[in-house]
Scaffold this active site. Structure first.
Site, PDB file in Angstrom:
ATOM      1  N   GLY A 105      65.771  41.455  27.550  1.00 31.17           N
ATOM      2  CA  GLY A 105      65.335  41.978  26.167  1.00 31.17           C
ATOM      3  C   GLY A 105      65.856  43.369  25.791  1.00 31.17           C
ATOM      4  O   GLY A 105      66.596  44.009  26.757  1.00 31.17           O
ATOM      5  N   CYS A 106      65.463  43.562  24.692  1.00 28.26           N
ATOM      6  CA  CYS A 106      65.966  44.827  24.012  1.00 28.26           C
ATOM      7  C   CYS A 106      65.426  46.036  24.783  1.00 28.26           C
ATOM      8  O   CYS A 106      66.361  46.962  25.237  1.00 28.26           O
ATOM      9  CB  CYS A 106      65.856  45.069  22.685  1.00 28.26           C
ATOM     10  N   TYR A 107      64.393  46.330  25.101  1.00 28.45           N
ATOM     11  CA  TYR A 107      63.786  47.418  25.540  1.00 28.45           C
ATOM     12  C   TYR A 107      64.091  47.546  27.151  1.00 28.45           C
ATOM     13  O   TYR A 107      64.378  48.718  27.635  1.00 28.45           O
ATOM     14  CB  TYR A 107      62.216  47.517  25.558  1.00 28.45           C
TER      15      TYR A 107
END
Length: 330
Positions: A154-156
């Site tokens: 994921g991005c985070y």
């Protein structure tokens, strides 16, 4: 020449990776696909994204015949689809022998017990899940090279783990605190009231309950306190992370820890200098900045990435290149 099928190409991430793969001299796009009931089927990608007018391909509905054509002609499949869709498609294409690069969260946890709580479904493909590799490119390259089932992070988690993993051995039992702000594209392309122009503002969401928290904790090997925020800008993530380090840790120890990125051309690390989102937007880079207070033992790290690039599409491309033994440093 590796032939890549892209499923979910109408969304921000799918369109972004379509553009990236189209620019690769050693890759070609086998096809761009959307669901059979998508309102975008039959449209040219450039109708949705005029900036991609150089990509002369239409969005094809993913019928059973289309899936068989992908198996017959593609080397790999990129899934830029919802978790519940990727769950089944990833397993099916993997079982047909294709390399699968899944941008959803459907294969990021190795523990099947995590999925009902965080994703709302029971994972029914335990063997495929057992073969899946977490595609944090700078850290798991050997596994990415040999597995055909890659769960792109994921991005985070990407922004957070790139910052924290080098100093993981210096952490105490005090939980790292991660506050991260993402641009509105992180919420997807579908129209929603809270992401509309007149409504969007800087606000926390998913407090003490965001699915990226256990993803970060699992890969770091330590629980964290993670609070995401929606920012009033289009793209990019800035994560500010506060951790207490073990007694006796010095700035030199931290500098030495981050030397693990000396050969990572997509990651820049600076002491006492902090990045901003504009530094990394439209790039595959991650910029880190850190400052340490030896008296208190607290380290603050800032990590900036483009949520659609390093946080999704360009990291997927890194994984594809690692898997097919191509250069990744551009």
């Amino acid at each position: 020449m590796k032939n890549i099928a892209i499923i979910g190409a109408s969304g921000y991430t799918g369109a972004q990776i379509s553009s990236l793969i189209n620019a690769e001299s050693t890759m070609s796009i086998q096809g761009l696909y959307v669901s059979e009931n998508s309102l975008d089927k039959g449209k040219a990608l450039s109708d949705l994204y005029p900036a991609y007018s150089h990509i002369d391909l239409c969005l094809t509905p993913l019928t059973d015949d289309a899936k068989q054509t992908i198996v017959a002609t593609a080397d790999a499949v990129v899934l830029a689809t919802d978790h519940g869709v990727s769950l089944h498609l990833a397993a099916w294409f993997y079982q047909q022998g294709l390399a699968v690069f899944d941008l959803s969260g459907a294969y990021r946890f190795s523990d099947v017990a995590q999925y009902p709580k965080w994703y709302g479904f029971t994972h029914e493909y335990s063997q495929v899940l057992a073969d899946a590799v977490y595609g944090l490119a700078e850290w798991n390259a050997p596994q990415i090279a040999t597995s055909k089932m890659i769960a792109v992070p994921g991005c985070y988690p990407t922004a957070s783990l790139i910052a924290l993993k080098p100093v993981a051995h210096l952490l105490t039992d005090i939980l790292p605190v991660i506050n991260a702000v993402s641009g509105v594209t992180g919420a997807g392309r579908k129209a929603q009231l809270h992401t509309s122009f007149c409504e969007v503002s800087l606000t926390p969401y998913g407090v003490l309950g965001h699915r990226h928290q256990p993803e970060i904790a699992t890969q770091l090997g330590q629980e964290v306190i993670f609070t995401p925020h929606l920012g009033n800008f289009k793209r990019g993530i800035l994560a500010t992370i506060t951790v207490q380090l073990a007694a006796g840790t010095t700035a030199s120890d931290i500098e030495k820890a981050y030397q693990c990125y000396d050969s990572a051309e997509l990651i820049t690390v600076k002491q006492n200098q902090f990045p901003k989102v504009d530094d990394v937007v439209q790039t595959a880079n991650c910029h880190l900045g850190w400052k340490f207070d030896e008296q208190s033992g607290y380290l603050v790290i800032a990590s900036a990435i483009d949520n659609l690039m390093k946080g999704a599409a360009s990291q997927a491309l890194q994984c594809i290149k690692i898997h097919f033994n191509a250069s990744v440093n551009h």
